[in-house]
Design an enzyme around this catalytic site. Structure first.
Site, PDB file in Angstrom:
ATOM      1  N   PRO A 183       0.786  -1.233   0.000  1.00  0.00           N
ATOM      2  CA  PRO A 183       0.000   0.000   0.000  1.00  0.00           C
ATOM      3  C   PRO A 183       0.822   1.288   0.000  1.00  0.00           C
ATOM      4  O   PRO A 183       0.246   2.383   0.033  1.00  0.00           O
ATOM      5  CB  PRO A 183      -0.779  -0.120   1.315  1.00  0.00           C
ATOM      6  CG  PRO A 183       0.152  -0.866   2.218  1.00  0.00           C
ATOM      7  CD  PRO A 183       0.944  -1.794   1.352  1.00  0.00           C
ATOM      8  N   LEU A 184       2.162   1.172   0.014  1.00  0.00           N
ATOM      9  CA  LEU A 184       2.965   2.390   0.161  1.00  0.00           C
ATOM     10  C   LEU A 184       3.031   3.190  -1.140  1.00  0.00           C
ATOM     11  O   LEU A 184       2.873   2.637  -2.225  1.00  0.00           O
ATOM     12  CB  LEU A 184       4.396   2.033   0.586  1.00  0.00           C
ATOM     13  CG  LEU A 184       4.573   1.237   1.874  1.00  0.00           C
ATOM     14  CD1 LEU A 184       6.046   1.099   2.200  1.00  0.00           C
ATOM     15  CD2 LEU A 184       3.840   1.904   3.031  1.00  0.00           C
ATOM     16  N   CYS A 185       3.326   4.474  -0.961  1.00  0.00           N
ATOM     17  CA  CYS A 185       3.389   5.347  -2.132  1.00  0.00           C
ATOM     18  C   CYS A 185       4.810   5.353  -2.685  1.00  0.00           C
ATOM     19  O   CYS A 185       5.433   6.407  -2.825  1.00  0.00           O
ATOM     20  CB  CYS A 185       2.980   6.752  -1.741  1.00  0.00           C
ATOM     21  SG  CYS A 185       1.543   6.740  -0.687  1.00  0.00           S
ATOM     22  N   THR A 186       5.338   4.177  -2.920  1.00  0.00           N
ATOM     23  CA  THR A 186       6.666   4.093  -3.528  1.00  0.00           C
ATOM     24  C   THR A 186       6.719   2.861  -4.415  1.00  0.00           C
ATOM     25  O   THR A 186       6.166   1.803  -4.052  1.00  0.00           O
ATOM     26  CB  THR A 186       7.800   4.016  -2.469  1.00  0.00           C
ATOM     27  OG1 THR A 186       8.971   3.493  -3.100  1.00  0.00           O
ATOM     28  CG2 THR A 186       7.458   3.121  -1.297  1.00  0.00           C
TER      29      THR A 186
END
Ligand SMILES: Cc1ncc(COP(=O)(O)O)c(C=O)c1O
Length: 439
Positions: free
Chosen positions: A347-350
């Site tokens: 779910p991370l923005c990376t």
């Protein structure tokens, strides 16, 4: 237990405790221990490296199963104590031990402090003498060389770990002269993640040879000699497990010859291991939150990713940037044979939050569960859990077919060395240092 029994329990854990979660099957750890005991018998003791998975319930469960624990901080010392371990059965390694940690370990009665530098030796000597004690120590040696192919190893290279073999003799003489310490043996952590039985056996022979040379040169009758085991686990497709029977066949003769020497008859030779014991016992279970097809690529976005399981994203030391083995739990669409390539992301923005690239799985949909294998070691403990402030993943231990929720309470972890007055003022935005500057 069959794969479908395990799947049933993984699904129950996910439904009951929520996802993402880590699930540890104690039966699998028992199998590893029994494999080691069967092949090496009483010749080699077993020490579990707490850093691999410091869950207190797991440490408590392990207390009847392995002989020692290796800790690497005062935090791990407290976890071991809370789990009921006798400090006398612990060793304390790590190149960056703080003075306060060395003091706490000596006061607690840690069995062996593993000395990684003369700085540590001098601090430990002073603390032990102040407490009118003599602290048993092992000296950690960094070998000049190791057999080729021994996993990820640092022999002969500049390293923060241990005392270089090239200068070890002088250092050992100094350590022997410190009256607060007693030299109880040596420690060599040879490396990690080796799957080649012949190289492992050759490496252990090499370590025994170093121990023999050091003990003879310094007239040491060791109580304990520790070999950082390097025993690996097959993380990726195509890798095969270590053939322990082969290692023991190559080694057992060597061990009995070693033991025949009077100097070594009472020496406890210990294998120190982390991943080999617990890695394959654990699954990381994450649920698909959303799926999409982007520019022809199928993507499953899950509720847990590298924030919970950094090594599975390929960003932890020697683990190569290849997908961990994984499977989807239960097949809702079509048959298990009908697979498609999918990127499994967190779910991370990376873009580095990726658990698998193009892995073949049955077609995934929202709500499906994925189990990432080999997640019992260096999972939660090695992960940036605060990134995007999700709740801590649950941890579940399966004993026989009973699920136990063993999620750690990090709130009760070791207190920071910080003045509480200071902390309060920081919250107020008036740190004393700033106040002084303004005065
Ligand atoms: C001193 C020491 N012992 C044991 C281990 C455990 O290694 P592994 O999990 O590869 O067995 C480590 C891992 O970093 C270590 O630093």
């Amino acid at each position: 237990m069959t794969r479908s029994d395990e799947d049933e329990l993984l699904k129950r854990a996910a439904d009951r405790f929520g996802t993402p979660c880590f699930v540890y099957f104690t039966q699998r750890i028992e199998q590893r221990i029994s494999l080691l005991r069967t092949n090496f018998g009483p010749d080699l003791g077993l020490s579990y490296a707490v850093k691999a998975n410091p869950n207190p319930a797991l440490l408590e469960w392990l207390s009847g199963e392995v002989d020692h624990l290796d800790i690497s901080s005062a935090g791990e010392l407290r976890l071991a104590q809370e789990a009921g371990w006798d400090p006398a059965l612990l060793s304390f390694t790590g190149p960056g031990k703080r003075e306060a940690e060395i003091r706490e370990a000596i006061r607690a009665g840690v069995g062996h402090l593993v000395i990684e530098s003369l700085r540590e030796a001098r601090i430990a000597d002073r603390i032990a003498r102040q407490a009118a004690r003599v602290q048993p120590v092992l000296v950690r040696i960094s070998p000049e060389s190791l057999p080729k192919g021994f996993g990820d190893q640092m022999a002969g290279k500049p390293t923060p770990f241990g005392i270089d073999m090239e200068v070890a003799h002088d250092a050992i003489s100094i350590i022997q002269s410190l009256t607060g310490l007693s030299l109880a043996g040596f420690h060599i952590y040879a490396g990690t993640q080796c799957l080649k039985a012949d190289v492992i056996a050759e490496t252990y022979r090499h370590l025994l040879d170093i121990f023999a040379r050091l003990c003879s040169a310094h007239d040491v009758k060791p109580a304990m000699l520790v070999m950082g085991s390097g025993l690996g686990v097959p993380y990726h497709q195509g890798e095969t497990p270590v053939d322990l029977r082969f290692v023991s066949r190559m080694l057992n003769g060597e061990l009995s010859t070693f033991r025949k020497e009077p100097r070594f008859t009472n020496a406890k030779i210990v294998l120190e291991l982390g991943r080999y014991l617990v890695s394959q016992a654990g699954y990381f279970v994450t649920r698909v939150v959303s799926t999409k097809t982007s520019r022809g690529r199928r993507i499953a976005i899950c509720d847990g990713g590298m924030n919970n399981h950094l090594p599975a994203s390929g960003h932890f030391g020697m683990v190569m940037r290849r997908s961990y083995r994984m499977h989807s739990i239960g097949v809702r669409n079509g048959s298990a044979d009908e697979t498609e390539a999918v990127d499994v992301v967190g779910p991370l923005c990376t873009s580095i939050d990726r658990l698998a690239s193009g892995v073949e799985l049955p077609r995934l949909d929202e709500g499906d569960l994925i189990a990432v294998h080999n997640s019992g070691a260096y999972g939660l403990t090695a992960s940036p859990v605060h990134f995007i402030s999700h709740p801590m993943p649950e941890e579940v231990m399966v004993v026989a077919d009973t699920l136990l929720r063993i999620t750690r309470s990090f709130a009760s972890g070791p207190a920071r060395a910080c003045d509480s007055e200071d902390a309060v003022r920081l919250v107020d935005g008036t740190h004393p240092a700033a106040a002084n500057q303004n005065a």
